[in-house]
Design a protein around this motif. Structure first.
Motif, PDB file in Angstrom:
ATOM      1  N   CYS A 187       0.845  -1.192   0.000  1.00 14.05           N
ATOM      2  CA  CYS A 187       0.000   0.000   0.000  1.00 14.05           C
ATOM      3  C   CYS A 187       0.882   1.244   0.000  1.00 14.05           C
ATOM      4  O   CYS A 187       2.039   1.194   0.397  1.00 14.05           O
ATOM      5  CB  CYS A 187      -0.969  -0.028   1.171  1.00 14.05           C
ATOM      6  N   PRO A 188       0.328   2.366  -0.457  1.00 15.26           N
ATOM      7  CA  PRO A 188       1.162   3.570  -0.556  1.00 15.26           C
ATOM      8  C   PRO A 188       1.432   4.200   0.810  1.00 15.26           C
ATOM      9  O   PRO A 188       2.222   5.118   0.911  1.00 15.26           O
ATOM     10  CB  PRO A 188       0.330   4.500  -1.433  1.00 15.26           C
ATOM     11  N   SER A 189       0.748   3.714   1.845  1.00 17.52           N
ATOM     12  CA  SER A 189       0.758   4.226   3.217  1.00 17.52           C
ATOM     13  C   SER A 189      -0.045   5.517   3.328  1.00 17.52           C
ATOM     14  O   SER A 189      -0.259   6.220   2.345  1.00 17.52           O
ATOM     15  CB  SER A 189       2.170   4.390   3.790  1.00 17.52           C
ATOM     16  N   CYS A 190      -0.503   5.777   4.535  1.00 17.63           N
ATOM     17  CA  CYS A 190      -1.291   6.985   4.789  1.00 17.63           C
ATOM     18  C   CYS A 190      -1.201   7.247   6.286  1.00 17.63           C
ATOM     19  O   CYS A 190      -0.399   6.622   6.982  1.00 17.63           O
ATOM     20  CB  CYS A 190      -2.743   6.782   4.346  1.00 17.63           C
ATOM     21  N   ARG A 216      -2.823   6.177   8.587  1.00 18.19           N
ATOM     22  CA  ARG A 216      -3.126   5.009   9.423  1.00 18.19           C
ATOM     23  C   ARG A 216      -1.942   4.047   9.562  1.00 18.19           C
ATOM     24  O   ARG A 216      -2.001   3.117  10.355  1.00 18.19           O
ATOM     25  CB  ARG A 216      -4.228   4.174   8.754  1.00 18.19           C
ATOM     26  N   THR A 217      -0.940   4.248   8.739  1.00 15.39           N
ATOM     27  CA  THR A 217       0.130   3.251   8.619  1.00 15.39           C
ATOM     28  C   THR A 217       0.862   3.026   9.940  1.00 15.39           C
ATOM     29  O   THR A 217       1.207   3.989  10.630  1.00 15.39           O
ATOM     30  CB  THR A 217       1.139   3.716   7.551  1.00 15.39           C
ATOM     31  N   MET A 237       0.887  -4.363   3.936  1.00 15.81           N
ATOM     32  CA  MET A 237      -0.139  -3.358   4.181  1.00 15.81           C
ATOM     33  C   MET A 237       0.072  -2.667   5.516  1.00 15.81           C
ATOM     34  O   MET A 237       0.347  -3.326   6.528  1.00 15.81           O
ATOM     35  CB  MET A 237      -1.523  -4.036   4.194  1.00 15.81           C
ATOM     36  N   GLY A 238      -0.121  -1.363   5.507  1.00 18.15           N
ATOM     37  CA  GLY A 238       0.176  -0.549   6.679  1.00 18.15           C
ATOM     38  C   GLY A 238      -0.792  -0.700   7.830  1.00 18.15           C
ATOM     39  O   GLY A 238      -0.450  -0.383   8.961  1.00 18.15           O
ATOM     40  N   CYS A 239      -2.030  -1.144   7.586  1.00 10.33           N
ATOM     41  CA  CYS A 239      -2.983  -1.239   8.698  1.00 10.33           C
ATOM     42  C   CYS A 239      -3.946  -2.391   8.497  1.00 10.33           C
ATOM     43  O   CYS A 239      -4.184  -2.830   7.372  1.00 10.33           O
ATOM     44  CB  CYS A 239      -3.756   0.068   8.868  1.00 10.33           C
ATOM     45  N   ASN A 286      -7.860  -1.564   6.585  1.00  6.67           N
ATOM     46  CA  ASN A 286      -8.099  -1.730   5.147  1.00  6.67           C
ATOM     47  C   ASN A 286      -7.175  -2.739   4.493  1.00  6.67           C
ATOM     48  O   ASN A 286      -7.487  -3.264   3.438  1.00  6.67           O
ATOM     49  CB  ASN A 286      -7.901  -0.391   4.433  1.00  6.67           C
ATOM     50  N   GLY A 287      -6.027  -2.969   5.126  1.00 13.45           N
ATOM     51  CA  GLY A 287      -5.001  -3.804   4.502  1.00 13.45           C
ATOM     52  C   GLY A 287      -5.500  -5.148   3.974  1.00 13.45           C
ATOM     53  O   GLY A 287      -5.334  -5.454   2.799  1.00 13.45           O
TER      54      GLY A 287
HETATM   55  S1  SF4 Z   1      -3.811  -0.222   3.831  1.00  7.50           S
HETATM   56 FE1  SF4 Z   1      -4.172   1.055   5.613  1.00  7.50          FE
HETATM   57  S2  SF4 Z   1      -2.215   2.084   5.906  1.00  7.50           S
HETATM   58 FE2  SF4 Z   1      -2.163   1.326   3.825  1.00  7.50          FE
HETATM   59  S3  SF4 Z   1      -2.923   3.055   2.598  1.00  7.50           S
HETATM   60 FE3  SF4 Z   1      -4.678   1.712   3.049  1.00  7.50          FE
HETATM   61  S4  SF4 Z   1      -5.587   2.643   4.895  1.00  7.50           S
HETATM   62 FE4  SF4 Z   1      -3.506   3.475   4.708  1.00  7.50          FE
END
Ligand code: SF4
Length: 659
Positions: free
Chosen positions: A565-568, A570-571, A597-599, A602-603
């Motif tokens: 994931c591009p991260s955000c 929430r990561t 996946m950062g979280c 949604n990951g």
């Molecule tokens: S998977 Fe989670 S951390 Fe990664 S971009 Fe989506 S919401 Fe953000």
């Protein structure tokens, strides 16, 4: 141009042969207009924690300075939604008027608050009013309608707020996070993705609210392209307004792979005039995204008025599902073979064995042996510069016919003919001959290709509307039931390395997504005046782009695929560092798909069809997946990569890396 009957049937673009942008309604987002006759808007998303006001502002400014015209910020709960006000105020205070978009998953109350603060909200119809339980439920028409009524009740307040405040909305479907309801009725199909957005769109239109942009993202480029095309068709068939499209490939990864994958998906749609705003999502700092998106978009600035391409009256290709064009097997091309890579080395005079490493073949002089890596070219095109040494078994050489006919080894080298040479010749290789033609010669070549099972066509076009011109040529072959394998050859003059990467990914990737093409070749002639070192670098790049495009279009897996994931905001860990660490240990696992996946919110949904998953589930804690199934929870991050490898090993997909 095509006949009206054909366009009525396809309905996903204005024309298959003449470039023009699909006409959409303009949607106002602050002082930016998306759609209508306005230029395609480039956007991106922050990765800093939304509660870090100054960090977010600084990152927004870096993004704006890199060309970002619209900035999305995650708002997972009320406190982040509230903080959007502080971020916005600080940006305005510093003189930046770039509109902001709140990214919402699961939290309608955060959406309702954010819609009063920022210029646009993005909702995910898969999780706006639904919590995913991964359950398959049998719905009757009645119980399905009850579900829709429940969604309406939950969603309507947001629609009203947006309407009242002049806030725009993106209905952003993600392939990996469709609701259980949609999954139960449609599966994770492009149709399911489209229907997921339409459920929400109907509610908006009933309320007289039209400031809407729609997206259909997936990390699978075939699914993504099909879903956008189907969306346009369904909008038109359903009598909806022609809403602007936001294009993106999710979880594309980083570096060359991320750029190529984004271009395959986004570029293919831009070619047909679809798309009003673009976000390239890379597992890199967000200021690296806008320049890539802009490079993709800029390609169409002067596309209208290209050389004419003859119209199509019957379209034998299905734009909404993947069907590979049926071909004979000729040597190891076509039939059930993977697409082949032909690397053009014809501009290198007297190539040395050690220089073959540029195309993935390594000569070990101490052992007098050859080794090949996963990106070893299947064929090299030497043109009129024949290779002066014995080639390893895994590689084959294609020579200009004029060289081949005088060669001492007519069996292990293969001739490439021009159409004139082919017509006049009675001297052919016993099993494999290459015919190099342009799109304008296909009609004539058809007469000479009937009943030939010893020919592979290398097809090129000089039309700047390259993808459409090549696609048109394939249609001629299909209409005439010519089943020889065809390798598209693309040429880019005076282009940067990044442009070549993005353009080849678009032109060849687009064809592969439509099931067209049995290989790829990138012309190197533009570098004939360069020094040897530059030429060798360029050839290495062409070789690696070729394998990258085949992988990104899901037609040949030659490396590990990272769906990161591009991260955000929430990561839960440093995605770039972690991706690099996992890559270092696993990049020899050809064809294995690993989601990073950062979280955990949604990951798991977003990593869609990954074989294994590494998902942040708390500070310093990782949850590991095999497919969609949790295998280990809350593993301390310092042990998580080892544990991941153990899971891969237990599943039988691990191999030891070669030293
Ligand atoms: S998977 Fe989670 S951390 Fe990664 S971009 Fe989506 S919401 Fe953000």
């Amino acid at each position: 141009m095509e006949t009206k009957a054909l366009l009525d049937k396809i309905k996903y673009c204005n024309s298959l042969t003449s470039y023009s942008r699909r006409k959409t309604i303009p949607v106002k987002v602050g002082d930016v207009l998306i759609g209508g006759d306005n230029p395609i808007v480039v956007q991106s998303m922050t990765t800093v924690d939304t509660m870090d006001t100054m960090g977010s502002v600084e990152q927004c400014i870096r993004m704006i300075e890199s060309g970002c015209q619209l900035i999305r910020i995650t708002a997972p709960s009320m406190k982040e939604a509230e903080n959007l006000q502080l971020i916005k105020d600080e940006l305005r205070k510093r003189g930046y008027s770039t509109p902001l978009v709140a990214d919402i998953h699961f939290t309608p109350n955060a959406a309702e608050l954010a819609a009063k603060i920022v210029e646009k909200v993005r909702i995910n119809p898969g999780n706006y009013a639904d919590k995913k339980k991964f359950e398959v439920i049998e719905y009757s028409d009645e119980s399905y309608q009850e579900e829709l009524d429940r969604i309406k009740e939950r969603f309507l307040p947001l629609v009203k707020i947006c309407k009242e405040h002049g806030t725009a909305m993106r209905i952003g479907t993600n392939h990996g996070s469709l609701s259980d309801r949609i999954m139960s009725r449609y599966g994770d199909t492009p149709l399911g993705m489209v229907e997921s957005a339409l459920e929400f769109l109907r509610i908006c239109e009933d309320e007289g609210y039209y400031d809407i942009v729609i997206s259909m993202k997936s990390s699978n480029t075939q699914v993504m392209v099909q879903a956008y095309r189907l969306l346009v068709q369904k909008l038109e068939e359903g009598g909806f307004k022609p809403y602007p499209l936001h294009l993106g490939v999710t979880e594309a990864g980083d570096g060359e792979d991320g750029r190529i994958k984004s271009a395959v998906g986004i570029g293919t749609l831009l070619e047909d005039g679809l798309g009003d705003t673009v976000r390239v999502s890379l597992t890199e700092d967000p200021e690296f995204e806008a320049p890539v998106a802009q490079a993709l978009v800029d390609r169409y600035n002067q596309r209208e008025g290209h050389d004419p391409i003859s119209g199509i009256s019957q379209y034998p290709i299905s734009p909404f599902e993947y069907n590979k064009r049926v071909t004979f097997e000729v040597f190891n091309f076509g039939g059930g073979n993977v697409p082949r890579v032909i690397t053009d080395i014809s501009i290198i005079d007297k190539i040395q064995p050690k220089e073959m490493k540029q195309v993935g073949h390594f000569y070990l002089p101490e052992l007098d042996k050859w080794k090949m890596n996963d990106q070893g070219a299947d064929y090299v095109f030497s043109g009129s510069n024949p290779i002066p040494f014995m080639l390893p078994n895994g590689m084959k050489e294609i020579q200009d016919f004029s060289i081949w006919k005088n060669s001492g080894d007519k069996e292990n080298k293969f001739p490439a003919f021009t159409l004139a040479e082919f017509k006049a010749s009675n001297n052919f290789h016993v099993g494999l001959n290459f015919l190099m033609i342009s799109d304008l010669e296909v009609e004539e070549a058809v007469k000479f290709l009937k009943h030939r099972k010893d020919v592979v066509v290398i097809l090129s076009s000089e039309n700047i509307h390259n993808y459409a011109a090549l696609r048109r040529a394939f249609v001629i072959l299909l209409e005439n039931n010519i089943q020889v394998p065809v390798v598209p050859k693309v040429t880019y003059k005076e282009k940067s390395q990044d442009q070549i990467m993005l353009y080849a990914a678009t032109d060849v990737g687009g064809l592969l997504i439509d099931g067209l093409g049995d290989g790829v070749m990138i012309d190197a002639s533009d570098y004939s005046e360069s020094n040897r070192e530059t030429i060798l670098d360029q050839i290495k790049l062409h070789n690696s782009i070729s394998f990258g495009v085949l992988q990104a279009a899901r037609t040949r897996m030659s490396k590990t695929e990272y769906i990161s994931c591009p991260s955000c905001g929430r990561t839960l860990f440093d995605l770039q560092e972690t991706t690099a660490m996992i890559r270092k240990r696993t990049d020899h696992l050809k064809g294995v798909k690993i989601g990073i996946m950062g979280c955990i919110v949604n990951g798991p949904g977003e990593m869609a069809d990954a074989d294994f998953g590494y998902v942040g589930s708390g500070k310093g804690k990782i949850t590991l997946y095999k497919g969609k199934e949790v295998v280990k929870r809350s593993v301390p991050s310092e042990k998580a990569v080892d544990e991941l490898i153990e899971i891969i090993r237990k599943d039988g997909m691990w191999i030891e890396p070669e030293v």
